[in-house]
Write an enzyme that holds these catalytic residues in place. Structure first.
Site, PDB file in Angstrom:
ATOM      1  CB  ALA A  91      -4.514  30.010   7.146  1.00 42.13           C
ATOM      2  CB  ALA A  98      -6.734  27.499  15.788  1.00 39.42           C
ATOM      3  CB  CYS A 107      -9.268  38.364   4.212  1.00 42.33           C
ATOM      4  SG  CYS A 107      -9.746  36.853   5.447  1.00 42.33           S
TER       5      CYS A 107
HETATM    6  N1  PMP Z   1      -7.426  30.856   3.604  1.00 43.03           N
HETATM    7  C1  PMP Z   1      -8.648  31.178   3.617  1.00 43.03           C
HETATM    8  C2  PMP Z   1      -9.386  30.539   2.482  1.00 43.03           C
HETATM    9  C3  PMP Z   1      -9.169  32.197   4.454  1.00 43.03           C
HETATM   10  O1  PMP Z   1     -10.608  32.045   4.628  1.00 43.03           O
HETATM   11  C4  PMP Z   1      -8.435  32.811   5.538  1.00 43.03           C
HETATM   12  C5  PMP Z   1      -8.958  33.561   6.704  1.00 43.03           C
HETATM   13  N2  PMP Z   1      -9.991  34.437   6.044  1.00 43.03           N
HETATM   14  C6  PMP Z   1      -7.155  32.491   5.433  1.00 43.03           C
HETATM   15  C7  PMP Z   1      -6.543  31.719   4.318  1.00 43.03           C
HETATM   16  C8  PMP Z   1      -6.080  33.102   6.308  1.00 43.03           C
HETATM   17  O2  PMP Z   1      -5.982  32.364   7.680  1.00 43.03           O
HETATM   18  P1  PMP Z   1      -5.460  33.312   9.145  1.00 43.03           P
HETATM   19  O3  PMP Z   1      -6.457  34.214   9.371  1.00 43.03           O
HETATM   20  O4  PMP Z   1      -5.295  32.109   9.916  1.00 43.03           O
HETATM   21  O5  PMP Z   1      -4.179  33.968   8.637  1.00 43.03           O
END
Ligand code: PMP
Length: 390
Positions: A70, A211, A336
């Site tokens: 994402a 995913a 994150c």
């Molecule tokens: N958007 C949101 C709301 C998320 O919670 C996250 C993952 N923490 C992401 C984006 C990023 O997703 P990815 O780990 O697939 O890069």
């Protein structure tokens, strides 16, 4: 250790692993190899997964563009649109509006993969509006309407928040954007697999998903790109072999994509969502009946994601709390941004004080969470807090 950090990532479901395994071993062809059966079978597997994802989201399969997750999907949506200069939605007063998005509207509770893109756009001269959110992290549709300027081309609002589980009124925001001829991007990462995400009901222009947040593998996600009503055009982030309708070059990770499709088959199970909500409610009740000074962060439980609980504990030091919780894997903010010692930007935007933000815990349940695990988690938090308060 009991895993209750399912907003950060989830366990790969056994069915997903089983579906993926042959694509690591026997079926290792490149989906772009057109000259032999290895390639054809890999391409068929990718298209099957694309159909599975499209079925879950109720959209045409050709709208699905595979990405690494994402973070990439959010970047592709916003930067790709800016570089391309997609025309505004054909209906409403936006018709014929300047193609290049010179103004972008988002909000303070988004994930860094949207907010940091917004900051970069701002440095590049785009007029960026970061709307505030209310004390429940909710975006106000009226504020979105008020923020849209004649030169605004894109709004980005997440469907569900990754820290406090807030579900935004995206359908209403979508109506506003349509009326005003402005495109809408939606980060639906935390919503997929917990609440229905149906592109007929929620006809946004661009939607991101990943995913690994719903029992698929890490390293694969998608950007859903509306191809009619209106047809959105993006500029790719990188150049190469022209895969994914020239939007995302690079050899497709076939095993991961197969797992992504298989995870979609398991998602959207209303009974699982009800079970998670019941366990989450009993977690909160259990903690509240044993401990004083707990304050819920975010909307009432019945109004948020069924698997989310986030609360602060008065009178304890956040760091000491995290280091004394040995038996449960939970988060004190967004995983994150753990490299960032700052309190959560979401809690801050909601008006939670820095000390209460630091002493906050985020629980994320999954379809695999059991009552025994919830009972053990209550006991563990009680033990840790009582020790710190002693
Ligand atoms: N958007 C949101 C709301 C998320 O919670 C996250 C993952 N923490 C992401 C984006 C990023 O997703 P990815 O780990 O697939 O890069």
């Amino acid at each position: 250790m009991i895993y209750l950090d399912n907003h950060a990532t989830t366990r790969v479901a056994p069915e997903v692993l089983t579906a993926m395994l042959p694509y690591f071993t026997e079926e290792y062809g490149n989906a772009a190899s057109v000259n032999h059966a290895y390639g054809w079978r890999a391409a068929e597997a990718v298209e099957r997964a694309r159909e599975q994802i499209a079925r879950l989201l109720n959209c045409p399969a050709e709208w699905i563009v595979f990405t690494s997750g994402a973070t990439e999907a959010n970047n592709l949506a916003i930067k790709g649109l800016r570089r391309k200069g997609t025309p505004a939605r054909p209906s409403g007063e936006g018709t014929g509006r300047s193609a290049l998005p010179t103004s972008f509207v988002t909000n303070a509770a988004e994930h860094p993969s949207v907010l940091d893109v917004a900051k970069r756009l701002k440095r590049q001269g785009v007029a960026v509006t970061i709307l505030p959110v209310d004390r429940n992290a909710l975006v106000d549709p009226q504020q979105v309407a008020d923020a849209i300027q004649p030169e605004t081309a894109l709004v980005s609002v997440m469907l569900a928040n990754n820290e406090v589980g807030t579900i935004n009124p995206v359908a209403e925001i979508d109506r506003i954007c349509r009326e005003r001829g402005v495109l809408l991007h939606c980060d639906a990462v935390q919503a997929v697999g917990k609440i229905p995400v149906d592109l007929q009901q929620l006809p946004v222009d661009l939607l991101s998903l990943s995913a690994h947040k719903f029992h698929g593998p890490k390293g694969v996600g998608a950007l859903v790109v509306r191809r009619s009503g209106p047809r959105i055009q993006l500029e790719p982030l990188f150049d190469g072999g022209g895969h994914e309708q020239h939007l995302r070059s690079g050899t497709l990770p076939v095993p991961l994509i197969v797992g992504f499709g298989a995870a979609c088959e398991l998602a959207n199970d209303a009974i699982v969502s009800l079970q998670m909500a019941a366990l989450r409610d009993s977690l909160w009740q259990g903690l509240q009946s044993e401990l004083e000074g707990l304050s819920l962060n975010g909307p009432p439980l019945a109004e948020r994601l069924p698997n989310n609980l986030n609360f602060s504990i008065a009178g304890v030091d956040g760091e000491a709390l995290m280091s004394s919780l040995k038996e449960i894997a939970v988060s004190s903010g967004s995983a994150c941004s753990t490299a960032e010692p700052e309190p959560s930007h979401v809690l801050r935007a909601m008006g939670v004080s820095d000390s209460l933000s630091r002493a906050s815990l985020r629980f994320g349940l999954s379809r695999f969470t059991t009552k025994a695990e919830i009972d053990a988690a209550v006991a563990e938090v009680m033990r840790a807090v009582r020790k710190l308060r002693a």
